[in-house]
Scaffold this motif. Structure first.
Motif, PDB file in Angstrom:
ATOM      1  N   GLY A  29       0.811  -1.214   0.000  1.00  0.00           N
ATOM      2  CA  GLY A  29       0.000   0.000   0.000  1.00  0.00           C
ATOM      3  C   GLY A  29       0.841   1.258   0.000  1.00  0.00           C
ATOM      4  N   ALA A  87       2.620   1.734  -3.377  1.00  0.00           N
ATOM      5  CA  ALA A  87       1.682   2.185  -4.403  1.00  0.00           C
ATOM      6  C   ALA A  87       1.427   3.677  -4.295  1.00  0.00           C
ATOM      7  N   ALA A  88       1.312   4.166  -3.058  1.00  0.00           N
ATOM      8  CA  ALA A  88       1.096   5.599  -2.847  1.00  0.00           C
ATOM      9  C   ALA A  88       2.318   6.406  -3.265  1.00  0.00           C
ATOM     10  N   ARG A 121       2.957   7.180  -6.907  1.00  0.00           N
ATOM     11  CA  ARG A 121       2.131   8.229  -7.502  1.00  0.00           C
ATOM     12  C   ARG A 121       2.827   9.591  -7.478  1.00  0.00           C
ATOM     13  N   LYS A 132      -5.302  -5.210   2.198  1.00  0.00           N
ATOM     14  CA  LYS A 132      -4.423  -4.875   1.061  1.00  0.00           C
ATOM     15  C   LYS A 132      -5.229  -4.277  -0.075  1.00  0.00           C
ATOM     16  N   MET A 188      -5.974  -0.733   0.739  1.00  0.00           N
ATOM     17  CA  MET A 188      -4.808   0.141   0.607  1.00  0.00           C
ATOM     18  C   MET A 188      -4.458   0.417  -0.847  1.00  0.00           C
ATOM     19  N   LEU A 189      -4.749  -0.560  -1.713  1.00  0.00           N
ATOM     20  CA  LEU A 189      -4.450  -0.397  -3.135  1.00  0.00           C
ATOM     21  C   LEU A 189      -5.583   0.277  -3.898  1.00  0.00           C
ATOM     22  N   ASN A 190      -6.697   0.524  -3.221  1.00  0.00           N
ATOM     23  CA  ASN A 190      -7.795   1.252  -3.847  1.00  0.00           C
ATOM     24  C   ASN A 190      -7.279   2.592  -4.380  1.00  0.00           C
ATOM     25  N   THR A 191      -7.693   2.945  -5.569  1.00  0.00           N
ATOM     26  CA  THR A 191      -7.182   4.157  -6.215  1.00  0.00           C
ATOM     27  C   THR A 191      -7.395   5.407  -5.363  1.00  0.00           C
ATOM     28  N   SER A 230      -5.055   5.213  -2.228  1.00  0.00           N
ATOM     29  CA  SER A 230      -3.664   5.397  -2.645  1.00  0.00           C
ATOM     30  C   SER A 230      -3.382   6.860  -2.985  1.00  0.00           C
ATOM     31  N   SER A 231      -4.315   7.483  -3.676  1.00  0.00           N
ATOM     32  CA  SER A 231      -4.144   8.884  -4.050  1.00  0.00           C
ATOM     33  C   SER A 231      -4.145   9.800  -2.825  1.00  0.00           C
ATOM     34  N   ALA A 288      -0.915   9.340  -0.893  1.00  0.00           N
ATOM     35  CA  ALA A 288       0.164  10.054  -1.585  1.00  0.00           C
ATOM     36  C   ALA A 288       0.105  11.544  -1.289  1.00  0.00           C
TER      37      ALA A 288
END
Length: 217
Positions: free
Chosen positions: A21, A24-25, A28, A193, A196-199, A202-203, A206
């Motif tokens: 997670g 992924a953030a 971005r 997980k 946490m990886l949801n768009t 994650s955005s 970030a």
């Protein structure tokens, strides 16, 4: 190079899920190749704070062994004071999900965060996250199967930027403020997980990281 130290994972939260997670953030961020991300253990926190990272991410609950009769808290009194000094001297903390759970409301750490986890209803459920208070429709909302963290927050002395609601009630889900020369960010989602990886998550994560490193309120 920007230095981020991340304390991730505990009895209830898988460290590999959190790493996925967080990475992924960070990916971005347009300057992600200029970030040195270091994963640390609770035993290494004191030494790492001496090195003054640009950002310390805490996604670890206070209890190391929550199911045992004699529970050990990793945040000692000395380390609690050290965290305060780190922030006062210009450091930044991002308390992510479990990073607000199980800590004493009387600790320096929680006083700095100006909020903490109280409880969540059993299991996962549909949670609505809102980037504007009470706005349950439109582009600024999204749905997530998640633990619904219900928190206490001194909302009058921070800037709330994320709200949450579920069948079990309403809560705050994200806030940020300056503390002396440093910065504090709190972000309650997500537990899984997939969450946490949801768009959207994650955005937002970030954005929290970017604010701690650069932006002003």
């Amino acid at each position: 190079m920007l230095n981020i130290a991340a304390l991730l994972g505990d009895y209830w939260h898988d460290i590999d899920d959190l790493k996925a997670g967080l990475q992924a953030a960070i990916s971005r961020l347009h300057y992600h190749e200029s970030i040195d991300l270091q994963y640390i253990t609770h035993e290494e926190v004191s030494q790492v704070l001496d090195d003054k990272p640009d950002l310390f991410i805490n996604a670890k609950m206070a209890q190391l062994n929550p199911m045992d009769e004699q529970v050990i808290i990793w945040l000692t009194e000395d380390l609690d004071k050290k965290l305060v000094n780190y922030i006062k001297e210009g450091g930044s903390i991002l308390a992510w999900h479990a990073g607000m759970a199980g800590y004493s409301p009387e600790s320096h750490y929680i006083h700095m965060l100006r909020g903490y986890f109280v409880y969540h209803p059993p299991g996962l459920q549909q949670v609505i996250y809102m980037c504007k208070e009470n706005e349950k429709s439109g582009e600024k909302i999204f749905f997530l199967t998640d633990e619904h963290y219900l928190v206490h927050c001194d909302a009058a002395n921070t800037k709330v930027d994320l709200w949450s609601t579920s069948a079990d009630g309403d809560s705050l889900a994200g806030w940020k403020h300056h503390y002396a020369k440093g910065k504090i960010c709190c972000f309650t989602p997500a537990h899984t997980k997939d969450g946490m990886l949801n768009t959207n998550i994650s955005s937002l994560l970030a954005g929290k990281i970017n604010w701690t490193l650069f932006n002003q309120l």
